[in-house]
Design an enzyme around this catalytic site. Structure first.
Site, short mmCIF file in Angstrom:
data_model
loop_
_atom_site.label_atom_id
_atom_site.label_comp_id
_atom_site.label_asym_id
_atom_site.label_seq_id
_atom_site.Cartn_x
_atom_site.Cartn_y
_atom_site.Cartn_z
N SER A 84 0.84 -1.33 0.11
CA SER A 84 -0.01 0.56 -0.19
C SER A 84 0.91 1.44 0.05
CB SER A 84 -0.71 -0.18 0.94
OG SER A 84 -2.38 0.85 1.15
N ASP A 90 -10.45 -4.70 -5.26
CA ASP A 90 -9.01 -3.48 -4.18
C ASP A 90 -10.63 -1.78 -4.36
OD1 ASP A 90 -7.66 -1.21 -2.76
OD2 ASP A 90 -6.39 -2.51 -2.96
N HIS A 112 -8.88 -4.88 -0.03
CA HIS A 112 -7.31 -4.10 0.11
C HIS A 112 -6.68 -5.06 1.52
CE1 HIS A 112 -4.24 -1.02 -0.58
NE2 HIS A 112 -4.31 -0.62 1.26
#
EC number: 3.1.1.-
Length: 488
Positions: free
Chosen positions: A201, A348, A382
């Site tokens: 991320s 996501d 995610h």
């Protein structure tokens, strides 16, 4: 209509966001600008990137327990900001496991994703700052690498201005953290040390740019591979993806970051912000990820709530040039020159899949070796992909260190994996669970893992040290840092 499992994932995300501010009333425990360690000495700008300006030994504090690493250090080092011609400084934290391999180094990139000085990795390790729950997660996934005997260096890659989303700067600072760590004589690292990087991320912003900039900025580094996932490779694409969602506070944090390090962006932003916008940026400068998200959910950056130009707020040549500069894969000479493992959830909810996939394809057209895994199950989001993908990412790096060849060219594969189905995870299940459970206390080193019960002491390590594992309330007490500060 959303399934029960989709609602569970949403509830799980909200639970994490709500839970950690309650843990983290230590979030007000800020690093403090008066800490002399963070202040560079005179004439620091004349130093070379990666030169050590100051160092100290620390007793690292871990949020979930006391991990008995052999040694830990912090280095203040010279680096670069938006271009190699802009001197800057920042800090990296080095964790040395027991029986460390002296010819291997892993750079771990934390998803700080915020602008408060208390949110940095160095503050987390020095002050037990609990205000960033993503740091807690990243700390957990780093265990796999430490357990293998890999020395880790973990940079404050947003720099002293905590400029979240300024990806190029993060790349420079990460590459220079490697240089500084190699320069640190106390580690006695081999001259042919092999290096790899792991992040997810916000940590993938860092490593995506580090891998892109390495061929031109730090070609001498013996980097053998990168693993990163959930990659925000296109800043504008990510903004549009989360605009109006529960994660919209990240947009304000990103705007704050680029405003604080790009003078021309700062000049423009000041002309369009209203009082609520200025208040929002100032809030971001003093808080961490979950506090920002909880303060600004379901907001649109294109509304007049924060600025005066509405949907045209980014319709500016300077802003558009910045967005271009902060998009990975659009310049052929900025292509990774060693193998890369990428992974991303097709659905996501925070970082758009298509942008990461497009970047990987662009790198491949320019000769990169990219292994890209798509998690296509509609329930994979995610956070669950971070957990599921952490073990394959680790295996990719471990295989490289063990001499396994990576096939030439690129490989794109799809897995219809559901994290909560152990039969799909197969052998990965125990390693993922162990990595997460490990946060409750273990001796870090390749001789074997010892999970300690709470409030117990496990003795008998080779170094004569012991592992204390505290209850949650004990762990979260602030303890005075015992450190040695030395000028380089």
């Amino acid at each position: 209509m959303p399934s029960m499992l989709s609602l569970f994932y949403l509830a799980q995300s909200l639970f994490l966001l709500l839970l950690f501010p309650l843990y983290g009333h230590a979030s007000v425990l800020k690093r403090g600008n008066n800490d002399p360690f963070y202040q560079p000495p005179a004439h620091w700008k004349s130093k070379q990137p990666g030169d050590i300006l100051r160092w100290r030994k620390i007793e690292p504090k871990f949020i979930g327990g006391d991990f008995n690493v052999a040694e830990a250090y912090q280095l203040l080092y010279r680096t670069s900001q938006n271009t190699p011609n802009e001197p800057q400084h920042t800090v990296t934290t080095i964790l040395v496991p027991h029986n460390a391999k002296k010819d291997i180094l892993v750079v771990g990139s934390v998803a700080q994703d915020a602008n408060g000085q208390q949110c940095t990795p160095s503050a987390g390790y020095t002050y037990n700052s609990e205000s960033n729950f993503v740091f807690w997660l990243d700390e957990t996934f780093f265990l796999q690498y430490l357990q293998e005997g890999y020395i880790m260096t973990i940079p404050d890659k947003e720099g002293p201005k905590n400029a979240f989303a300024a990806g190029r700067m993060e790349g420079y600072m990460t590459l220079d953290s490697i240089r500084a760590t190699l320069n640190f004589s106390k580690l006695k690292l081999s001259s042919n040390t092999r290096i790899a990087g792991y992040g997810y991320s916000g940590g993938a912003i860092t490593l995506g740019w580090a891998s892109s900039l390495k061929p031109s900025y730090a070609p001498e580094l013996n980097i053998i591979g990168w693993s990163f996932g959930g990659t925000p490779s296109n800043l504008l694409g990510t903004i549009n993806h989360i605009d109006g969602t529960i994660f919209s506070g990240l947009i304000l944090a990103g705007v704050t970051g680029v405003t604080d390090v790009y003078p021309e962006i700062h000049e423009y932003i000041q002309t369009v912000l209203n009082s609520a916008g200025r208040e929002g940026l100032e809030f971001c400068r003093n808080h961490c990820l979950q506090e920002i998200i909880l303060r600004y959910p379901l907001k649109s950056i294109y509304s007049y709530e924060f600025q005066t130009r509405g949907k045209d707020v980014f319709n500016n040549a300077t802003v558009q040039q910045m967005f271009t500069d902060l998009t990975m894969g659009i310049r052929p000479h900025e292509t990774p020159d060693v193998p890369v493992f990428m992974y991303h959830a097709q659905h996501d909810e925070i970082v758009p899949y298509d942008d990461a996939h497009k970047t990987a394809k662009a790198w491949c057209r320019n000769g990169a070796q990219v292994k890209f895994t798509t998690y296509s199950h509609y329930e994979m989001g995610h956070f669950t992909t971070e957990i599921t993908g952490s073990v394959p990412a680790f295996h990719f790096i471990r295989d490289l260190f063990n001499g396994k060849e990576v096939s030439q060219g690129c490989d794109f594969k799809t897995e219809d994996t559901l994290f909560f189905n152990p039969s799909v995870l197969g052998g990965n299940a125990n390693e993922i669970i162990d990595a997460i459970l490990g946060i409750f206390g273990q001796r870090i080193g390749p001789e074997g893992r010892i999970l300690a019960a709470k409030k117990t002491v496990v003795k008998g390590s080779k170094s004569g040290s012991s592992l204390k594992s505290h209850s949650h309330s004990q762990t979260h007490k602030h303890r005075k840092d015992v450190s040695t500060i030395s000028n380089a």
